[in-house]
Design an enzyme around this catalytic site. Structure first.
Site, PDB file in Angstrom:
ATOM      1  N   GLU A  41      38.280  38.804  41.500  1.00  0.00           N
ATOM      2  CA  GLU A  41      37.555  39.967  41.905  1.00  0.00           C
ATOM      3  C   GLU A  41      38.549  40.869  42.636  1.00  0.00           C
ATOM      4  OE1 GLU A  41      36.189  42.931  44.130  1.00  0.00           O
ATOM      5  OE2 GLU A  41      36.884  41.399  45.327  1.00  0.00           O
ATOM      6  N   ASP A  77      38.009  34.222  44.471  1.00  0.00           N
ATOM      7  CA  ASP A  77      39.647  34.168  44.514  1.00  0.00           C
ATOM      8  C   ASP A  77      40.069  34.716  45.870  1.00  0.00           C
ATOM      9  OD1 ASP A  77      38.351  36.729  43.916  1.00  0.00           O
ATOM     10  OD2 ASP A  77      40.204  37.681  43.480  1.00  0.00           O
TER      11      ASP A  77
END
Length: 407
Positions: free
Chosen positions: A149, A91
């Site tokens: 994350e 991400d």
């Protein structure tokens, strides 16, 4: 678990390195494609599609939509042996990129400002190498492409949906490209590497009024100022000075006019520590201080506390594995950095609570090329020469982990 590390290898070092270096153009292509189209946590649809199509082309078995956008790939050597997992987060961050590179973000307000595009590219390169060299290891390798994350956290839901099962993982490794270390270095240590991440918010409820008539009010700003000061004493005077911890108030908002005493003040902050024994310590201690100050000043309060990520704690045996691999890859002990702990947090911690593993830092900074901006900076970038080093680290981890089976 590895009891001793193998001293030799059946694979030729030069051949491995040449094969991986041959992947470098592809690694750069993947990384830059991902960098141009960054996506926030649990929204990584384009990223997941690229990974899915690549794994399909490589003939690698994989499961999609694990924890919404996560992917779990499985590479089977066809020979009995252990199961090693490799984790890569994918991400991006809500940051507007200021770099002027040709592959800058095409998604306004979103940027790969922490290197996760590189992590994903390294994992794909590792998958390609292993799929093409299945005779180089025993057992199976799981590659976990994890969403979110940066928040709200994708590791835990991936675990809950079976990412570490079928087959059950025996060990796990992961890396973070790290601009706090120069290219050609690896940071690894046993025990705590990264801190627990906890957050709090507090609203001080006073009684507003005229700035010239404070006796008619309960000044929420004055109360909040006392709270901020008092919270600093938790670490300074309650925690053993030989133990690391942080209490930070990062936001404080109050008032709307210079001659008006504010009736409310709002603050938010974060708590960090390495030792799991502090998991239930800070929340009641913060509230005790806030409550006492508010009662003394005639104010009331609302307090909320959240436990996000536990500390990242490396298994000693797996840390030894990474050290051994790093010495082989870097070819000089000077490249191994043992003192690399940080109060930053990572939800890799949840994987490490489930199975023995090690998370390590891969140096990626190159000041001579201006590639040394800190993580989360709008001009963050890293030296792409780190990508094949990351692949070689993972490939050799697989090699040595399987060679040490059974322990």
């Amino acid at each position: 678990m590895l009891s001793t590390l193998p001293q030799g290898t059946d694979l030729d070092t030069t051949q491995i390195r040449l094969a991986i270096r041959g992947l470098h153009p592809q690694l750069i292509h993947w990384r830059r494609q991902l960098h141009q189209f960054p996506e926030l946590g649990f929204q990584e649809r384009l990223t997941a599609d690229l990974i899915h199509r690549t794994l399909q082309d490589l003939g690698i078995e994989h499961q999609t939509e694990v924890a919404k956008t996560g992917i779990v790939a499985l590479i089977d050597s066809g020979r009995p042996g252990p199961v090693l997992a490799i984790r890569a987060d994918m991400d991006a961050l809500p940051v507007t990129e200021e770099s002027e590179v040709s592959y800058r973000s095409q998604h306004l307000g979103i940027m790969h400002a922490c290197g996760h595009d590189g992590h994903t590219a390294i994992a794909l390169g590792t998958a390609q190498y292993l799929a093409q060299h299945r005779d180089s290891f025993r057992g199976q390798v799981k590659i976990i492409f994890q969403p979110a994350e940066e928040g709200p956290g994708g590791a835990k839901p991936m675990i809950e949906q079976g990412a570490l099962d079928n087959p059950r993982v025996d060990g796990i490794v992961g890396l973070h490209l790290w601009n706090n270390l120069p290219l050609g270095t690896v940071g690894v240590c046993a025990g705590p590497l990264m801190a627990a991440v906890e957050t709090f918010s507090c609203t001080i409820l006073g009684r507003g009024g005229h700035g010239a008539m404070p006796h008619q009010t309960v000044d929420s700003i004055v109360v909040a100022a006392q709270v901020v000061t008092a919270l600093q004493t938790i670490v300074a005077r309650n925690i053993n000075p030989l133990e690391a911890a942080v209490v930070t108030v990062g936001e404080l908002q109050a008032g709307s006019a210079l001659n008006v005493i504010a009736d409310t003040a709002r603050m938010r902050g974060t708590v960090r520590y390495f030792d799991p024994k502090f998991q239930h310590y800070f929340a009641p201690r913060l509230e005790t201080m806030i409550k006492g100050i508010c009662e003394a000043q005639g104010a009331s309060y609302e307090f909320h506390y959240h436990h996000l990520y536990p500390p990242v704690i490396n298994d000693p045996g797996m840390a030894d594995l990474i050290r051994s691999v790093a010495l082989a890859v870097l070819e000089t002990p000077a490249g191994l950095v043992p003192d690399c702990r940080t109060m930053g947090g990572e939800d890799m911690a949840f994987f490490l609570q489930e199975v023995p593993g090690c998370y390590f830092f891969l140096g990626s900074a190159n000041p001579r090329q201006g590639l040394d901006y800190p993580h989360h900076h709008p001009r963050f970038n890293f030296d792409e020469a780190a990508l094949p080093i990351g692949v070689e680290m993972f490939v050799r981890c697989v090699e040595q982990f399987s060679a040490g089976w059974p322990a």
